[in-house]
Design a protein around this motif. Sequence first.
Motif, PDB file in Angstrom:
ATOM      1  N   ARG A  89       0.822  -1.209   0.000  1.00 47.78           N
ATOM      2  CA  ARG A  89       0.000   0.000   0.000  1.00 47.78           C
ATOM      3  C   ARG A  89       0.860   1.264   0.000  1.00 47.78           C
ATOM      4  N   SER A 107       2.796  10.205   4.394  1.00 48.62           N
ATOM      5  CA  SER A 107       2.431   9.747   5.741  1.00 48.62           C
ATOM      6  C   SER A 107       3.673   9.402   6.559  1.00 48.62           C
ATOM      7  N   HIS A 145      -4.388   6.495   4.708  1.00 50.76           N
ATOM      8  CA  HIS A 145      -3.180   6.223   5.509  1.00 50.76           C
ATOM      9  C   HIS A 145      -2.463   7.509   5.915  1.00 50.76           C
ATOM     10  N   ALA A 146      -3.193   8.624   5.952  1.00 53.10           N
ATOM     11  CA  ALA A 146      -2.565   9.920   6.217  1.00 53.10           C
ATOM     12  C   ALA A 146      -2.959  10.489   7.583  1.00 53.10           C
ATOM     13  N   LYS A 202       1.474   4.823   1.174  1.00 55.74           N
ATOM     14  CA  LYS A 202       1.068   5.698   2.290  1.00 55.74           C
ATOM     15  C   LYS A 202       1.628   7.093   2.009  1.00 55.74           C
ATOM     16  N   SER A 232      -2.883   6.192  -2.888  1.00 55.58           N
ATOM     17  CA  SER A 232      -3.270   5.671  -1.569  1.00 55.58           C
ATOM     18  C   SER A 232      -4.516   4.799  -1.667  1.00 55.58           C
ATOM     19  N   ALA A 257       4.966   5.993   5.762  1.00 53.42           N
ATOM     20  CA  ALA A 257       5.416   5.683   4.401  1.00 53.42           C
ATOM     21  C   ALA A 257       6.584   4.706   4.426  1.00 53.42           C
ATOM     22  N   GLY A 288       4.564   7.232  -1.654  1.00 51.79           N
ATOM     23  CA  GLY A 288       4.666   6.686  -0.309  1.00 51.79           C
ATOM     24  C   GLY A 288       6.043   6.172   0.037  1.00 51.79           C
TER      25      GLY A 288
END
Length: 587
Positions: A272, A277, A424-425, A274, A393, A280, A360
């Motif tokens: 994933r 984030s 995911h933030a 991210k 994301s 990340a 990410g």
Amino acid sequence: RLSARVGAKLPMTLAFDYPTPTAMAQLLLEKLELGRRVARVERREVIAAAAAASEAIAIVGMGCRAPRGLTSPEGYWGLLGSGGEGMGPLPSRWGRELLRRLEMVTGGVVREGGFLDSVEEFDAGFFGISPREALEMDPQQRLLLEVSWEALERSGIRPEALRESRTGVYFGCLGVDYGQGTRSLAELSVWSATGLASSVLAGRVSYVLGLEGPSMTVDTACSSSLTALHLACTALRQGECDLALSGGVTVMSTPSTLVALGPDNGMAPDGRCKAFSAGADGAGWSEGCGVLVLKRRSDADRDGDEILALIRGSAVNQDGHSQGLTAPNGPSQQRVICAALSASGLSADAIDAVEAHGTGTSLGDPIEAGALAAVFGPTRGEGRPLWLGSSKSNIGHTQAAAGVLGVIKMVLSLQHELLPKTLHAEHPSEQIEWDGSGLALLQEALPWPRAASRVRRAGVSSFGISGTNAHVILEEALARGVDGDGATAGAAVSAEATPRLLIPLLVSGRDEVALRSQAARYAEWLSTHAQVDWADVLGTAALHRTHFASRASVLARDAAEARAALRALGEGRSHGAVSLGVARERG
């Protein structure tokens, strides 16, 4: 005698008809006026050329495929608008043996990604392709054929009407891995040569549709589709084509990307992205496809097209010698954004949001945020940050399709007046200096309403592992024919005052099976669009869809009546409102 001798040697007009001072003055005045006329013409031509070089490009149609069964812009928006994600398990189409080998090579770490459904399914006969040739074709060619057809029909253009037209095709890809390691040399054929050539990704669409404008496949890695879009816009402005298809595609026919760029080389362990984030930890690799239908704005206005959004400007550049071949270069990212703004004739404060590259990674995200802050930060006032998001994301990094899917996301955001949240933030990256940067991460969905005082605009970025960077500036298309009260011209005539004629809904397919399948799709679509204008449905079906040999007409007063008849047609049952037939050529 001297005069006579001299005169004998001169032309008659000079020797005997020498102009008087008055005639000479008149001649000079005529020459000056002619010069002024030429200068005016040349000035108009220069102004016209400058206007053409900066003319906005209209997006009049879109088609896409995204992970987890998303087969249309509406489905894509359903995922984005709801804050959903499209990541899932590895595809069964790779086969048990390949999946077993992948597990051994990666230690079982790689388990998820973003994958397209039904990639192996393809209606070759629909496009006039033999089963043998279709088997040899890279699935990326098949997807681009399907999505290009859909994008054209969604724009109200019959694909067959474009034969021999100056329509350009510009597609991005990262190469072909179809059939790698599974064929012997003896199995290769002429179909393999065309089926596995990346150049044929664009050429196949041009050939099948009979398009005679420029046609090229672009590979700049992850920036491929946005680079292709830049080239398509340039070609339209320069008059090299009158219509263009532009987009990109990535299908991972083998797990090679998951191995080469796995958890030890930039891939997130959970697959994933991210973006921006604190969590990340690498990119999540995915598949996707997107196609845009483009026209010069003046042509779209002339043709009465629905303009989904405008491309105000774009730019492409290269990192050059940076920290490493694959390392991003912040100053180059700043320059490409500034170049796109300059091409748009806009200042940085005119942009509301940016659909970032945002993969990410702990290296790339801070560099990208720093470049954005350098360009946009000085223009941001209190309470008006540059909103930052990334569709990666939601659906992962779709590689060569990432740029075009980012554009489609922002076009949909303009239409739905909403900037979707970035997943995911919850905790923004601590490596990014957020305070004073002028940037704000879209941790929640944000309303993005139309406003009379301000035109909404957004940027879209793509940065390739090749070092090629691209940026595009999008702008909302203002509605035509709307008066100061927001009412559409001609809307004063009430529906009751308009006579209701019973006009049939026309449905067709290449054969009866396809016809029934299309009828079922119509019924399903009408069931989820109950408020649609029935006259628009009838007009689109009659005037803007291809009419194949196997045909049906459905007589209904509205969508509710049509649904029952279409369901019956789709299930092979008879219905009083349905008439069937087969078109035959006149002989």
